[in-house]
Structures are given as C-alpha cells and as structure tokens.
Design a protein around this motif. Structure first.
Motif, PDB file in Angstrom:
ATOM      1  N   THR A   1     -18.973  66.423  -0.583  1.00  0.00           N
ATOM      2  CA  THR A   1     -19.278  65.482  -1.727  1.00  0.00           C
ATOM      3  C   THR A   1     -20.841  64.340  -1.631  1.00  0.00           C
ATOM      4  O   THR A   1     -21.381  64.191  -0.777  1.00  0.00           O
ATOM      5  N   VAL A   2     -21.641  64.737  -2.544  1.00  0.00           N
ATOM      6  CA  VAL A   2     -23.187  64.439  -2.502  1.00  0.00           C
ATOM      7  C   VAL A   2     -23.001  63.119  -3.258  1.00  0.00           C
ATOM      8  O   VAL A   2     -22.520  63.181  -4.959  1.00  0.00           O
ATOM      9  N   MET A   3     -23.625  62.118  -3.509  1.00  0.00           N
ATOM     10  CA  MET A   3     -23.892  60.707  -4.052  1.00  0.00           C
ATOM     11  C   MET A   3     -25.415  60.090  -4.144  1.00  0.00           C
ATOM     12  O   MET A   3     -25.798  60.552  -2.865  1.00  0.00           O
TER      13      MET A   3
ATOM     14  N   ALA B   1     -21.328  66.186  -6.899  1.00  0.00           N
ATOM     15  CA  ALA B   1     -22.441  65.952  -6.691  1.00  0.00           C
ATOM     16  C   ALA B   1     -22.207  64.625  -8.204  1.00  0.00           C
ATOM     17  O   ALA B   1     -21.943  65.300  -9.109  1.00  0.00           O
ATOM     18  N   PHE B   2     -22.009  63.222  -7.366  1.00  0.00           N
ATOM     19  CA  PHE B   2     -22.061  62.529  -9.352  1.00  0.00           C
ATOM     20  C   PHE B   2     -23.355  61.677  -8.479  1.00  0.00           C
ATOM     21  O   PHE B   2     -23.713  61.237  -7.479  1.00  0.00           O
ATOM     22  N   ALA B   3     -23.786  60.893  -9.380  1.00  0.00           N
ATOM     23  CA  ALA B   3     -25.224  59.865  -9.698  1.00  0.00           C
ATOM     24  C   ALA B   3     -23.828  57.996  -9.059  1.00  0.00           C
ATOM     25  O   ALA B   3     -22.662  58.083  -9.794  1.00  0.00           O
ATOM     26  N   VAL B   4     -24.103  57.414  -8.804  1.00  0.00           N
ATOM     27  CA  VAL B   4     -23.001  56.195  -8.292  1.00  0.00           C
ATOM     28  C   VAL B   4     -24.729  55.271  -7.883  1.00  0.00           C
ATOM     29  O   VAL B   4     -25.676  55.430  -8.324  1.00  0.00           O
ATOM     30  N   LYS B   5     -23.976  53.939  -8.487  1.00  0.00           N
ATOM     31  CA  LYS B   5     -24.797  52.645  -8.892  1.00  0.00           C
ATOM     32  C   LYS B   5     -25.733  52.680  -7.558  1.00  0.00           C
ATOM     33  O   LYS B   5     -27.443  52.196  -7.258  1.00  0.00           O
ATOM     34  N   ALA B   6     -25.455  52.214  -6.132  1.00  0.00           N
ATOM     35  CA  ALA B   6     -25.599  51.881  -5.354  1.00  0.00           C
ATOM     36  C   ALA B   6     -25.028  52.323  -4.070  1.00  0.00           C
ATOM     37  O   ALA B   6     -23.756  52.683  -4.056  1.00  0.00           O
ATOM     38  N   LEU B   7     -26.070  52.599  -3.006  1.00  0.00           N
ATOM     39  CA  LEU B   7     -25.136  53.001  -2.475  1.00  0.00           C
ATOM     40  C   LEU B   7     -25.152  52.029  -0.562  1.00  0.00           C
ATOM     41  O   LEU B   7     -26.385  51.212  -0.894  1.00  0.00           O
TER      42      LEU B   7
ATOM     43  N   GLU C   1     -26.259  60.076  -0.284  1.00  0.00           N
ATOM     44  CA  GLU C   1     -24.756  59.538   0.742  1.00  0.00           C
ATOM     45  C   GLU C   1     -24.151  61.008   0.666  1.00  0.00           C
ATOM     46  O   GLU C   1     -24.133  61.393  -0.900  1.00  0.00           O
ATOM     47  N   VAL C   2     -23.618  61.581   2.009  1.00  0.00           N
ATOM     48  CA  VAL C   2     -23.217  63.054   1.722  1.00  0.00           C
ATOM     49  C   VAL C   2     -21.538  62.662   2.803  1.00  0.00           C
ATOM     50  O   VAL C   2     -22.115  61.854   3.654  1.00  0.00           O
ATOM     51  N   GLU C   3     -20.742  63.167   2.391  1.00  0.00           N
ATOM     52  CA  GLU C   3     -19.339  63.625   3.156  1.00  0.00           C
ATOM     53  C   GLU C   3     -19.249  64.801   3.033  1.00  0.00           C
ATOM     54  O   GLU C   3     -18.971  65.849   1.609  1.00  0.00           O
ATOM     55  N   CYS C   4     -17.875  65.020   4.373  1.00  0.00           N
ATOM     56  CA  CYS C   4     -17.666  66.276   4.254  1.00  0.00           C
ATOM     57  C   CYS C   4     -16.400  66.582   5.192  1.00  0.00           C
ATOM     58  O   CYS C   4     -16.173  65.674   5.498  1.00  0.00           O
TER      59      CYS C   4
END
Length: 148
Positions: A99-101, A128-134, A141-144
């Motif tokens: 999952t790619v942010m 994959a999606f756009a986020v406001k902030a990380l 950010e990537v989680e697997c």
C-alpha cells in the motif's frame, strides 16, 4: 465505494486479523535498531503472513528524511523495507501486497520507476493513493504484507 461497503470490508479484515492474533503463532518481530519509543512492531508474523508497519524514507544513519526530494525518499523507503525484511531473514520476494501513500499523486510515475528496481514481475498486488500529510512531513510511505 459506499460507506457501508467500506465498513464491512474493515470488519472482515479485523475478523481475519483477530483470528490470527488469537492463535499461538503470532510473533512480534523487532530489532534493537527500532527507536524504543515508537508504539509499533516492525513486522507482525501471524501464521504464514507478515504484516509490516509502514516505512518512510528515514535514513537510518542520520535519523532524518533522505536527501533528494521525492526520489530520494522513495528509494530510502524501499531500502528500509528491504533492510527490515533481511534483518528477520526474509526478502522482497516474500512481499505479496503493498500500500503506497503519496502526498502528491503526480509522483506516481516516479514511484513506479523506483519500485521496479526493488520488485520484479510478477509484481505484488498494490494500492496507491494520495494523502494530505504523512509522519515527519514525508512525501511517501509504504506498508507491505508478505507470505512465507
């Protein structure tokens, strides 16, 4: 997706994870290299499934985001995933879902160019999606999820 469908999806996922968590084959995999004040595990192994916490492009030597803007952070993020897996005797070939942010969806093409340096066909499933902030003002950010 309708809100009720999303809620049903979350409940189903929670039930699956709960079923794993109630079994005796849950391991929380951490190394001493993880900052002790962070409230998460590097990897949770439940049966034959690996759940990795999200990674950002922190350079482990400096403790700061990698230089080089988006490309530098994306490369460091994937290096961090690879290093974390290897510390626990796994590899990128164990990954089945990412999952790619991205804070800017326009970085999608640049991310793909870097991603293909770490994964090869057949590629893991991916969202994959756009986020406001990380966290830490990271750009990616990537989680697997992995399988063994």
């Amino acid at each position: 997706m309708k809100p009720t469908s999303l809620i049903t999806l979350y409940i189903s996922a929670f039930m699956c994870i709960s079923a794993h968590a109630s079994s005796s084959n849950v391991e929380f995999l951490n190394t001493t290299k993880v900052a002790p004040n962070l409230p998460f595990s590097q990897i949770v192994k439940a049966g034959n499934t690996l759940y990795m916490s999200g990674q950002i492009g922190i350079n482990p030597e400096t403790g700061k985001l990698a230089a080089g803007g988006f490309e530098g952070e994306a490369k460091q993020t994937l290096e961090n995933i690879k290093r974390t897996l290897e510390q626990h005797n796994y590899s990128m070939s164990n990954i089945v879902k990412c999952t790619v942010m991205l804070t800017n969806i326009n970085d999608f093409k640049a991310f793909n160019a870097i991603y293909t340096q770490y994964f090869s066909a057949p590629y893991p499933a991916r969202s994959a999606f756009a986020v406001k902030a990380l966290a830490l003002d990271s750009l990616v950010e990537v989680e697997c999820i992995g399988a063994i």
